[in-house]
Design a protein around this motif. Sequence first.
Motif, mmCIF file in Angstrom:
data_model
loop_
_atom_site.group_PDB
_atom_site.id
_atom_site.type_symbol
_atom_site.label_atom_id
_atom_site.label_comp_id
_atom_site.label_asym_id
_atom_site.label_seq_id
_atom_site.Cartn_x
_atom_site.Cartn_y
_atom_site.Cartn_z
ATOM 1 N N LEU A 170 55.076 66.544 44.925
ATOM 2 C CA LEU A 170 55.672 65.218 44.815
ATOM 3 C C LEU A 170 54.592 64.152 44.643
ATOM 4 C CD1 LEU A 170 58.429 65.550 47.553
ATOM 5 C CD2 LEU A 170 58.790 65.489 45.081
ATOM 6 N N LEU A 171 53.521 64.253 45.415
ATOM 7 C CA LEU A 171 52.448 63.270 45.317
ATOM 8 C C LEU A 171 51.769 63.325 43.951
ATOM 9 C CD1 LEU A 171 50.858 63.630 48.872
ATOM 10 C CD2 LEU A 171 52.046 61.619 47.967
ATOM 11 N N SER A 172 51.672 64.520 43.363
ATOM 12 C CA SER A 172 51.023 64.645 42.056
ATOM 13 C C SER A 172 51.826 63.971 40.951
ATOM 14 C CB SER A 172 50.794 66.121 41.707
ATOM 15 O OG SER A 172 52.001 66.784 41.355
ATOM 16 N N MET A 173 53.108 63.696 41.214
ATOM 17 C CA MET A 173 53.956 63.048 40.213
ATOM 18 C C MET A 173 53.730 61.544 40.152
ATOM 19 S SD MET A 173 57.576 64.914 41.031
ATOM 20 C CE MET A 173 57.741 66.698 41.042
ATOM 21 N N SER A 174 53.291 60.947 41.246
ATOM 22 C CA SER A 174 53.366 59.494 41.389
ATOM 23 C C SER A 174 52.618 58.737 40.289
ATOM 24 C CB SER A 174 52.866 59.078 42.769
ATOM 25 O OG SER A 174 51.556 59.557 42.989
ATOM 26 N N ALA A 175 51.479 59.235 39.850
ATOM 27 C CA ALA A 175 50.696 58.530 38.831
ATOM 28 C C ALA A 175 50.655 59.267 37.498
ATOM 29 C CB ALA A 175 49.267 58.302 39.337
ATOM 30 N N ALA A 176 51.457 60.311 37.358
ATOM 31 C CA ALA A 176 51.405 61.129 36.141
ATOM 32 C C ALA A 176 52.070 60.425 34.959
ATOM 33 C CB ALA A 176 52.087 62.469 36.395
ATOM 34 N N THR A 177 51.469 60.567 33.782
ATOM 35 C CA THR A 177 52.036 60.034 32.542
ATOM 36 C C THR A 177 51.892 61.070 31.436
ATOM 37 O OG1 THR A 177 49.925 59.010 31.940
ATOM 38 C CG2 THR A 177 51.509 57.628 33.137
ATOM 39 N N PRO A 178 52.769 61.044 30.439
ATOM 40 C CA PRO A 178 52.618 61.966 29.308
ATOM 41 C C PRO A 178 51.271 61.759 28.608
ATOM 42 C CG PRO A 178 54.800 60.995 29.306
ATOM 43 C CD PRO A 178 54.003 60.239 30.330
ATOM 44 N N SER A 179 50.676 62.846 28.185
ATOM 45 C CA SER A 179 49.377 62.779 27.536
ATOM 46 C C SER A 179 49.471 62.077 26.190
ATOM 47 C CB SER A 179 48.820 64.198 27.341
ATOM 48 O OG SER A 179 47.544 64.145 26.748
ATOM 49 N N ASP A 180 48.521 61.171 25.945
ATOM 50 C CA ASP A 180 48.440 60.461 24.662
ATOM 51 C C ASP A 180 46.957 60.264 24.363
ATOM 52 O OD1 ASP A 180 48.936 59.061 22.381
ATOM 53 O OD2 ASP A 180 49.675 57.245 23.365
ATOM 54 N N GLN A 181 46.327 61.327 23.844
ATOM 55 C CA GLN A 181 44.881 61.320 23.634
ATOM 56 C C GLN A 181 44.512 60.672 22.305
ATOM 57 O OE1 GLN A 181 44.981 65.766 24.451
ATOM 58 N NE2 GLN A 181 42.901 65.273 25.110
ATOM 59 N N PRO A 182 43.482 59.856 22.291
ATOM 60 C CA PRO A 182 43.015 59.290 21.020
ATOM 61 C C PRO A 182 42.663 60.401 20.034
ATOM 62 C CG PRO A 182 41.951 58.204 22.894
ATOM 63 C CD PRO A 182 42.688 59.396 23.447
ATOM 64 N N GLY A 183 43.105 60.235 18.816
ATOM 65 C CA GLY A 183 42.778 61.194 17.773
ATOM 66 C C GLY A 183 43.710 62.391 17.692
ATOM 67 N N ILE A 184 44.629 62.542 18.666
ATOM 68 C CA ILE A 184 45.591 63.649 18.652
ATOM 69 C C ILE A 184 46.967 63.075 18.316
ATOM 70 C CG2 ILE A 184 46.643 65.526 19.957
ATOM 71 C CD1 ILE A 184 43.657 65.883 19.497
ATOM 72 N N PRO A 185 47.586 63.517 17.217
ATOM 73 C CA PRO A 185 48.881 62.953 16.844
ATOM 74 C C PRO A 185 49.919 63.112 17.957
ATOM 75 C CG PRO A 185 48.000 64.323 15.075
ATOM 76 C CD PRO A 185 47.121 64.550 16.263
ATOM 77 N N ARG A 186 50.698 62.069 18.180
ATOM 78 C CA ARG A 186 51.802 62.117 19.138
ATOM 79 C C ARG A 186 52.991 61.392 18.534
ATOM 80 N NH1 ARG A 186 53.145 58.558 24.109
ATOM 81 N NH2 ARG A 186 54.547 59.872 25.339
ATOM 82 N N ARG A 187 54.143 62.030 18.608
ATOM 83 C CA ARG A 187 55.381 61.418 18.123
ATOM 84 C C ARG A 187 56.384 61.374 19.267
ATOM 85 N NH1 ARG A 187 58.066 59.920 13.605
ATOM 86 N NH2 ARG A 187 60.262 60.483 13.319
ATOM 87 N N VAL A 188 56.994 60.219 19.467
ATOM 88 C CA VAL A 188 57.978 60.026 20.531
ATOM 89 C C VAL A 188 59.335 59.734 19.904
ATOM 90 C CG1 VAL A 188 58.646 58.602 22.499
ATOM 91 C CG2 VAL A 188 56.249 59.203 22.164
ATOM 92 N N VAL A 189 60.325 60.523 20.305
ATOM 93 C CA VAL A 189 61.712 60.321 19.870
ATOM 94 C C VAL A 189 62.549 60.040 21.107
ATOM 95 C CG1 VAL A 189 63.707 61.377 18.731
ATOM 96 C CG2 VAL A 189 61.397 61.829 17.866
ATOM 97 N N ARG A 190 63.377 59.019 21.035
ATOM 98 C CA ARG A 190 64.254 58.673 22.147
ATOM 99 C C ARG A 190 65.690 58.522 21.647
ATOM 100 N NH1 ARG A 190 61.280 57.235 26.636
ATOM 101 N NH2 ARG A 190 59.092 56.640 26.260
ATOM 102 N N LEU A 191 66.619 58.493 22.590
ATOM 103 C CA LEU A 191 68.007 58.244 22.246
ATOM 104 C C LEU A 191 68.218 56.757 21.986
ATOM 105 C CD1 LEU A 191 69.887 60.573 24.766
ATOM 106 C CD2 LEU A 191 68.859 61.115 22.550
ATOM 107 N N ALA A 192 69.243 56.447 21.212
ATOM 108 C CA ALA A 192 69.503 55.059 20.858
ATOM 109 C C ALA A 192 69.789 54.203 22.079
ATOM 110 C CB ALA A 192 70.677 55.002 19.883
ATOM 111 N N SER A 193 70.281 54.823 23.150
ATOM 112 C CA SER A 193 70.595 54.084 24.374
ATOM 113 C C SER A 193 69.357 53.744 25.196
ATOM 114 C CB SER A 193 71.572 54.890 25.235
ATOM 115 O OG SER A 193 71.039 56.170 25.536
ATOM 116 N N ASP A 194 68.205 54.278 24.817
ATOM 117 C CA ASP A 194 66.956 54.066 25.542
ATOM 118 C C ASP A 194 66.146 52.992 24.818
ATOM 119 O OD1 ASP A 194 64.479 54.178 26.764
ATOM 120 O OD2 ASP A 194 64.338 56.369 26.737
#
Length: 236
Positions: A170-194
């Motif tokens: 639980l404690l390891s979750m508190s500051a965790a974020t999805p990885s978004d490294q410079p130079g590595i492609p990342r694509r985010v898709v969300r629902l229209a309600s978000d």
Amino acid sequence: MAPRIDHYDWPGGREGMLRFGPDDGPLAVVALPMFEEGNRTRTFVVTLLRALAERGIGSVLPDVPGQGESITPLAGLTLLRMATALEAITDRCLDDGRRTYAVGIRSGALLDGCALHSGRWHLAPQTGADLLRDLHRTWRAASHSGDQTMMMAGGDPVEIAGNLLPSDLLLSMSAATPSDQPGIPRRVVRLASDPAAADRHVDAAPLWRRSEPGNDAALAALLAEDIAGWIAACEA
């Protein structure tokens, strides 16, 4: 194309996984949402990976330690240890000359930060704080009272939706974020309600909010087309 049963080894043991599509070319390594959301979305994700296979993209759906059909106990696990386990899949593929791409669904997007992926595709990604809020709501719905601090107080495992979650996890979750490294492609898709920022918003119902497991073949086909096109662009 029927999935094939496979496995992967990591420093903590051996876990099962399903394999879809061709055995060469880029490989999508998929992480389901954690805890009960994974149960509600697994059928949908299998439909998505079948659709990817039809488009010539191979993929694997691994059991994350402590999740799904894994027999690894949650005690002693953290997000980092879970991510380290999935790293072993990419390491094996890189040794074979095969590039991998992460596909993270919801909180599954927190589990691909250790692996040397060639890109990351995330559907409705959550931060660790988002996940903790969801877990706290579930905890409160089970007739508990108190804030998140009280939920994690005492250092003993906390039972939430049938899972005994250790305080370190639980404690390891508190500051965790999805990885978004410079130079590595990342694509985010969300629902229209978000309303959160994304590369694309799609009109669909959130399967992870349903009380029972569900499926959406049209959404699976749409997302498979998006993933396949994105991987092809990354490979070009």
